[in-house]
Design a protein around this motif. Structure first.
Motif, PDB file in Angstrom:
ATOM      1  N   THR A 133     -21.655  -9.102   9.765  1.00 37.86           N
ATOM      2  CA  THR A 133     -21.013  -8.124   8.905  1.00 37.86           C
ATOM      3  C   THR A 133     -21.668  -6.773   9.101  1.00 37.86           C
ATOM      4  O   THR A 133     -22.848  -6.593   8.817  1.00 37.86           O
ATOM      5  CB  THR A 133     -21.100  -8.539   7.427  1.00 37.86           C
ATOM      6  OG1 THR A 133     -20.455  -9.798   7.265  1.00 37.86           O
ATOM      7  CG2 THR A 133     -20.408  -7.507   6.540  1.00 37.86           C
ATOM      8  N   ALA A 134     -20.909  -5.818   9.631  1.00 43.14           N
ATOM      9  CA  ALA A 134     -21.429  -4.469   9.842  1.00 43.14           C
ATOM     10  C   ALA A 134     -21.348  -3.659   8.559  1.00 43.14           C
ATOM     11  O   ALA A 134     -22.248  -2.896   8.234  1.00 43.14           O
ATOM     12  CB  ALA A 134     -20.635  -3.768  10.940  1.00 43.14           C
ATOM     13  N   LEU A 147     -18.033  -8.095  12.711  1.00 43.80           N
ATOM     14  CA  LEU A 147     -18.014  -7.861  14.148  1.00 43.80           C
ATOM     15  C   LEU A 147     -18.206  -9.178  14.882  1.00 43.80           C
ATOM     16  O   LEU A 147     -19.073  -9.979  14.516  1.00 43.80           O
ATOM     17  CB  LEU A 147     -19.117  -6.885  14.548  1.00 43.80           C
ATOM     18  CG  LEU A 147     -19.037  -5.475  13.978  1.00 43.80           C
ATOM     19  CD1 LEU A 147     -20.214  -4.639  14.479  1.00 43.80           C
ATOM     20  CD2 LEU A 147     -17.716  -4.804  14.333  1.00 43.80           C
ATOM     21  N   THR A 148     -17.430  -9.392  15.912  1.00 39.59           N
ATOM     22  CA  THR A 148     -17.556 -10.579  16.754  1.00 39.59           C
ATOM     23  C   THR A 148     -18.302 -10.168  18.016  1.00 39.59           C
ATOM     24  O   THR A 148     -17.837  -9.314  18.765  1.00 39.59           O
ATOM     25  CB  THR A 148     -16.178 -11.141  17.117  1.00 39.59           C
ATOM     26  OG1 THR A 148     -15.487 -11.479  15.921  1.00 39.59           O
ATOM     27  CG2 THR A 148     -16.311 -12.374  17.990  1.00 39.59           C
ATOM     28  N   LEU A 149     -19.471 -10.758  18.236  1.00 38.23           N
ATOM     29  CA  LEU A 149     -20.353 -10.360  19.325  1.00 38.23           C
ATOM     30  C   LEU A 149     -20.699 -11.547  20.205  1.00 38.23           C
ATOM     31  O   LEU A 149     -20.919 -12.650  19.713  1.00 38.23           O
ATOM     32  CB  LEU A 149     -21.658  -9.764  18.780  1.00 38.23           C
ATOM     33  CG  LEU A 149     -21.553  -8.665  17.732  1.00 38.23           C
ATOM     34  CD1 LEU A 149     -22.939  -8.360  17.162  1.00 38.23           C
ATOM     35  CD2 LEU A 149     -20.941  -7.413  18.330  1.00 38.23           C
ATOM     36  N   ALA A 181     -16.561   3.401  16.284  1.00 35.49           N
ATOM     37  CA  ALA A 181     -17.822   3.876  16.870  1.00 35.49           C
ATOM     38  C   ALA A 181     -18.914   3.944  15.812  1.00 35.49           C
ATOM     39  O   ALA A 181     -20.064   3.551  16.062  1.00 35.49           O
ATOM     40  CB  ALA A 181     -17.607   5.249  17.509  1.00 35.49           C
ATOM     41  N   ALA A 182     -18.579   4.424  14.634  1.00 33.12           N
ATOM     42  CA  ALA A 182     -19.567   4.520  13.558  1.00 33.12           C
ATOM     43  C   ALA A 182     -20.064   3.139  13.151  1.00 33.12           C
ATOM     44  O   ALA A 182     -21.257   2.952  12.867  1.00 33.12           O
ATOM     45  CB  ALA A 182     -18.951   5.248  12.365  1.00 33.12           C
ATOM     46  N   HIS A 234     -24.479  -0.770  13.304  1.00 36.20           N
ATOM     47  CA  HIS A 234     -24.989  -2.099  13.632  1.00 36.20           C
ATOM     48  C   HIS A 234     -26.265  -2.004  14.461  1.00 36.20           C
ATOM     49  O   HIS A 234     -27.243  -2.718  14.201  1.00 36.20           O
ATOM     50  CB  HIS A 234     -23.923  -2.890  14.396  1.00 36.20           C
ATOM     51  CG  HIS A 234     -24.369  -4.242  14.839  1.00 36.20           C
ATOM     52  ND1 HIS A 234     -24.542  -5.290  13.965  1.00 36.20           N
ATOM     53  CD2 HIS A 234     -24.707  -4.723  16.069  1.00 36.20           C
ATOM     54  CE1 HIS A 234     -24.964  -6.353  14.631  1.00 36.20           C
ATOM     55  NE2 HIS A 234     -25.063  -6.036  15.908  1.00 36.20           N
ATOM     56  N   LEU A 235     -26.284  -1.123  15.447  1.00 36.78           N
ATOM     57  CA  LEU A 235     -27.488  -0.938  16.262  1.00 36.78           C
ATOM     58  C   LEU A 235     -28.642  -0.424  15.410  1.00 36.78           C
ATOM     59  O   LEU A 235     -29.797  -0.850  15.585  1.00 36.78           O
ATOM     60  CB  LEU A 235     -27.205   0.047  17.398  1.00 36.78           C
ATOM     61  CG  LEU A 235     -26.160  -0.371  18.443  1.00 36.78           C
ATOM     62  CD1 LEU A 235     -25.983   0.737  19.473  1.00 36.78           C
ATOM     63  CD2 LEU A 235     -26.551  -1.675  19.125  1.00 36.78           C
ATOM     64  N   GLU A 236     -28.358   0.488  14.503  1.00 37.24           N
ATOM     65  CA  GLU A 236     -29.402   1.044  13.632  1.00 37.24           C
ATOM     66  C   GLU A 236     -29.972  -0.027  12.724  1.00 37.24           C
ATOM     67  O   GLU A 236     -31.198  -0.109  12.523  1.00 37.24           O
ATOM     68  CB  GLU A 236     -28.828   2.196  12.809  1.00 37.24           C
ATOM     69  CG  GLU A 236     -28.498   3.435  13.624  1.00 37.24           C
ATOM     70  CD  GLU A 236     -27.735   4.481  12.836  1.00 37.24           C
ATOM     71  OE1 GLU A 236     -27.201   4.128  11.752  1.00 37.24           O
ATOM     72  OE2 GLU A 236     -27.666   5.637  13.296  1.00 37.24           O
TER      73      GLU A 236
END
Length: 257
Positions: A8-9, A15-17, A75-76, A81-83
């Protein structure tokens, strides 16, 4: 490739990763054709990096909340998610629509997370002299003719495609219309924002692309402060599929630098 998992973002956005490999994180973003279009790229890079390959919300039957209606919002969500995972030294690789997502992410990165950027036949900017072909207006023959150097090799008669797969493709097109249909396949302000990106950027372009031409790619590259355009011979909109060896060699060399 590992089994895809969801995370969950934000509230109401899962998000499916798919993740594989170890090393520098590399986020690989697919275009309108779905994650299969970057599967070979992800498999190759997982040998030397930690690859993260999302399925964009709405593609391949995944859920896209109604409020997710722009590439900027997607994009946000990926950047957030990376942050949240406290990732650093992240390289972004985006194909077509995924290249647009990657460019938007790099333009919004205020924390210096992103240190590498590769755009493969990306859309996302407005170049008046080189309009983006209206993908939604093309039939199956037209898609092949505009997308590939060798259309006959890749054309698939839709009457021979199983109903379940056709349904997924229709869902993908619905998601793409919602995120990128208006204005069509670009952010009017993105071209001006690219100059602020200080990450060395590689743009790879199939010389036979008729959706976004190499001249479009040259204008895209010229908008960055530090970018290089490399044209892939005998390839169209998806050089990672038509000319995988040349495409992967260029990406490997870029990441090594």
């Amino acid at each position: 490739m590992t089994t895809p998992h969801t995370t969950t973002a934000r509230p109401d956005l899962a998000l499916t990763l798919s993740e594989a490999g170890d090393g520098r994180p590399v986020l690989i973003l697919h275009g309108g054709g779905g994650p299969a279009t970057v599967a070979g790229l992800a498999e190759h890079l997982a040998q030397s990096t930690h690859t993260i390959t999302p399925t964009h919300p709405g593609w391949n039957g995944t859920h896209r909340p109604d409020r997710l209606r722009s590439i900027g919002a997607l994009a946000a969500a990926y950047l957030e998610h990376l942050e949240e995972r406290r990732m650093r030294d992240v390289a972004l690789i985006g194909s077509s629509l995924g290249g647009w997502v990657a460019a938007e992410m790099a333009s919004r990165d205020s924390s210096g997370i992103i240190t590498g950027l590769v755009l493969i036949n990306a859309v996302g900017v407005l170049v008046e002299e080189e309009p983006i072909t209206d993908f939604f207006a093309l039939d199956a023959r037209g898609v092949a003719a505009h997308s590939y150097h060798d259309p006959e090799r890749f054309y698939v008669d839709p009457t021979h495609v199983p109903a379940e797969q056709l349904s997924l493709r229709q869902g993908n097109m619905t998601a793409m219309r919602a995120l990128a249909g208006d204005p069509y396949m670009h952010d009017p302000e993105l071209l001006d924002r690219l100059r602020k990106i200080d990450v060395p950027t590689l743009l790879l372009w199939g010389e036979s692309d008729r959706i976004v031409t190499p001249a479009y790619g040259a204008a895209y590259a010229a908008a960055f402060a530090d970018a290089r355009l490399e044209v892939i011979a005998e390839a169209g909109h998806l050089p990672q599929i038509e000319q995988p060896d040349a495409t992967l060699a260029a990406i490997d060399a870029y990441l090594a630098r």
